[in-house]
Design a protein around this motif. Structure first.
Motif, PDB file in Angstrom:
ATOM      1  N   VAL A 234      -0.547 -12.844 -13.439  1.00  0.00           N
ATOM      2  CA  VAL A 234      -0.074 -11.750 -12.582  1.00  0.00           C
ATOM      3  C   VAL A 234       0.887 -10.846 -13.348  1.00  0.00           C
ATOM      4  CG1 VAL A 234       1.345 -11.209 -10.563  1.00  0.00           C
ATOM      5  CG2 VAL A 234      -0.454 -12.947 -10.407  1.00  0.00           C
ATOM      6  N   LEU A 235       1.811 -11.438 -14.080  1.00  0.00           N
ATOM      7  CA  LEU A 235       2.776 -10.656 -14.841  1.00  0.00           C
ATOM      8  C   LEU A 235       2.081  -9.825 -15.917  1.00  0.00           C
ATOM      9  CD1 LEU A 235       5.731  -9.978 -15.570  1.00  0.00           C
ATOM     10  CD2 LEU A 235       5.713 -11.951 -17.096  1.00  0.00           C
ATOM     11  N   ALA A 236       1.204 -10.451 -16.683  1.00  0.00           N
ATOM     12  CA  ALA A 236       0.544  -9.756 -17.786  1.00  0.00           C
ATOM     13  C   ALA A 236      -0.431  -8.698 -17.278  1.00  0.00           C
ATOM     14  CB  ALA A 236      -0.185 -10.762 -18.674  1.00  0.00           C
ATOM     15  N   LYS A 237      -1.181  -9.018 -16.233  1.00  0.00           N
ATOM     16  CA  LYS A 237      -2.194  -8.100 -15.708  1.00  0.00           C
ATOM     17  C   LYS A 237      -1.564  -6.812 -15.183  1.00  0.00           C
ATOM     18  CE  LYS A 237      -6.064  -8.902 -15.013  1.00  0.00           C
ATOM     19  NZ  LYS A 237      -7.307  -8.634 -15.776  1.00  0.00           N
ATOM     20  N   GLY A 290      -7.541  -0.414  -7.771  1.00  0.00           N
ATOM     21  CA  GLY A 290      -8.147  -1.724  -7.949  1.00  0.00           C
ATOM     22  C   GLY A 290      -7.164  -2.793  -8.386  1.00  0.00           C
ATOM     23  N   LEU A 291      -5.860  -2.433  -8.489  1.00  0.00           N
ATOM     24  CA  LEU A 291      -4.871  -3.415  -8.946  1.00  0.00           C
ATOM     25  C   LEU A 291      -4.762  -4.591  -7.988  1.00  0.00           C
ATOM     26  CD1 LEU A 291      -2.616  -4.396 -10.812  1.00  0.00           C
ATOM     27  CD2 LEU A 291      -1.022  -2.953  -9.517  1.00  0.00           C
ATOM     28  N   THR A 292      -4.774  -4.312  -6.686  1.00  0.00           N
ATOM     29  CA  THR A 292      -4.610  -5.393  -5.713  1.00  0.00           C
ATOM     30  C   THR A 292      -5.682  -6.459  -5.867  1.00  0.00           C
ATOM     31  OG1 THR A 292      -3.569  -3.893  -4.115  1.00  0.00           O
ATOM     32  CG2 THR A 292      -4.455  -5.965  -3.261  1.00  0.00           C
ATOM     33  N   VAL A 293      -6.940  -6.028  -5.879  1.00  0.00           N
ATOM     34  CA  VAL A 293      -8.020  -7.009  -6.012  1.00  0.00           C
ATOM     35  C   VAL A 293      -7.999  -7.620  -7.409  1.00  0.00           C
ATOM     36  CG1 VAL A 293      -9.753  -5.315  -6.744  1.00  0.00           C
ATOM     37  CG2 VAL A 293     -10.476  -7.425  -5.642  1.00  0.00           C
ATOM     38  N   SER A 294      -7.519  -6.876  -8.413  1.00  0.00           N
ATOM     39  CA  SER A 294      -7.412  -7.432  -9.756  1.00  0.00           C
ATOM     40  C   SER A 294      -6.425  -8.586  -9.789  1.00  0.00           C
ATOM     41  CB  SER A 294      -6.965  -6.345 -10.738  1.00  0.00           C
ATOM     42  OG  SER A 294      -6.856  -6.854 -12.042  1.00  0.00           O
TER      43      SER A 294
END
Length: 324
Positions: A234-237, A290-294
Motif C-alpha cells: 500500500v505504501l509503495a503503490k 484507478g488508485l482505489t481499486v489498485s
C-alpha cells in the motif's frame, strides 16, 4: 546478524527460490485478476466522472467506481470478461516472481558479503539500504525481462466484445508486423522508472515489518508475512501510482489504439508528455484514476504473494532439503 539477513539465510537453494516465486505469482495473479481488469479499464478512461456532458461523445462504457465497473463488465462481457488477459498475465507473474525473488536473494547475499572498511565483521551497508537496493535491482530486472507479457496483459484487458487480438499468438504476430519489436516495449521507460522506487520501498518496508509483526501480533496461520506484505504494498503503490497510469496509457498506443473498449484514448508521446497531457485534460487527480481499486488489489495480491512464497519455500525445503 540482522533480521533480514537471518531470514535470507533461512531460504533454500536457488531452484527452490525460483519455484516458490513462480508459484506465488501464479496463485496471486489468479486471485486478483478481476480487480486488475477493473483497474486497467479505469486507468484508460479519459472522460470526467463528475461531468455528464463529457460522456456525450464517448464510444463505449462509462465506468464509475470499482463495484460499478465489475458489474458493467459482467453484464456486457460475461463473467469471463473479468479474466481477460489472464494467460499472458499468468506467464508474466510466474516469470516475474521467479526473476524477482532470485535476483533479490542474489543481490542481498552479495551486499551482505561486502565488508565495512573500518569494521570487516559488519556489512558495508545497513539492512534498510540492502533491502532497498536489492528490491530495486530485482524489480527493474524482472520488469524489463517480462515487459512484453505485461503489455499483452494490458491490451487484452482493454478489449471489449470487439476483439483487437483474437488470440495470444495473433497478438504476437500483429504487433510484430505493425509495430516492430519496439512495439512490445511501449511504455517500458515508465515501468522502469516506476518499479525501481516501488520495489525498493516495498522490500525495505516488508523486511522492516515482517519480524516485528510476527513477534508482537501473533497472527494465525503465518499471516504475519501477509500483513507485512499488505502494508509494504500500500505504501509503495501509492507513491508511484501516477507512473503506473502513464505506463498503461502508453501500452495501448499504436495502430490498435481506437479498437479497445475505450475508443477515445488520445495519442501520447513519452512519459513526461503523457503526464503533462493527463494533467492538462483531467487535472492532477487524473494521474490517480484507478488508485482505489489498485490499493484494494495490491493488498490481497501482496499478502497472497508473500504468504504463498514463504509457505511454498518452506514445504520445498522440508521435502527436498536446503543444499545450494
Amino acid at each position: 546478524m540482522s533480521a533480514g539477513g537471518e531470514h535470507l539465510n533461512e531460504e533454500g537453494n536457488r531452484l527452490q527460490v525460483v519455484a516458490a516465486g513462480g508459484i506465488a505469482g501464479l496463485v496471486s495473479r489468479f486471485c486478483v485478476a478481476p480487480l486488475d481488469v477493473v483497474k486497467i479499464r479505469l486507468q484508460l478512461q479519459i472522460h470526467s466522472l463528475s461531468d455528464p456532458l463529457s460522456h456525450r461523445d464517448v464510444k463505449g462504457p462509462v465506468y464509475k467506481g470499482t463495484l460499478s465497473t465489475l458489474k458493467s463488465i459482467v453484464r456486457d462481457e460475461g463473467i469471463t470478461g473479468l479474466w481477460k488477459g489472464n494467460i499472458p498475465a499468468e506467464l508474466l507473474y510466474i516469470c516475474y516472481g521467479g526473476v524477482q525473488f532470485t535476483t533479490y536473494r542474489t543481490v542481498t547475499q552479495a551486499l551482505q558479503s561486502l565488508p565495512h572498511p573500518h569494521n570487516p565483521s559488519t556489512p558495508l551497508l545497513p539492512q534498510p539500504a540492502q533491502s532497498f537496493i536489492s528490491g530495486a535491482v530485482a524489480g527493474g530486472l524482472a520488469t524489463l525481462s517480462t515487459y512484453p507479457l505485461d503489455l499483452l496483459r494490458t491490451r487484452f484487458a482493454a478489449q471489449g466484445n470487439k476483439k483487437v487480438y483474437p488470440s495470444l499468438l495473433s497478438s504476437l504476430r500483429t504487433i510484430r508486423a505493425t509495430e516492430g519489436s519496439r512495439g512490445f516495449f511501449r511504455g517500458a521507460s515508465a515501468a522502469i522508472v516506476q518499479i525501481v522506487p516501488y520495489m525498493g520501498l516495498f522490500f525495505t518496508t516488508y523486511e522492516a515489518l515482517r519480524v516485528p509483526v510476527a513477534q508482537h501480533w501473533q497472527l494465525p496461520f503465518g499471516t504475519g508475512d501477509a500483513a507485512a506484505g499488505v502494508a509494504a504494498s500500500v505504501l509503495a503503490k501509492t507513491g508511484v501510482f501516477p507512473l503506473d497510469l502513464v505506463r498503461k496509457r502508453l501500452q495501448v498506443q499504436g495502430p490498435s489504439r481506437q479498437g479497445y473498449v475505450h475508443a477515445n484514448i488520445p495519442v501520447y508521446h513519452g512519459v513526461l508528455g503523457t503526464v503533462r497531457a493527463v494533467v492538462r485534460q483531467q487535472g492532477v487527480r487524473g494521474l490517480y484514476r484507478g488508485l482505489t481499486v489498485s490499493l484494494v488489489k495490491a493488498a490481497p495480491a501482496s499478502a497472497v504473494t508473500m504468504w504463498t512464497y514463504e509457505h511454498a519455500l518452506r514445504v520445498m525445503k522440508e521435502v527436498g532439503g536446503e543444499q545450494v
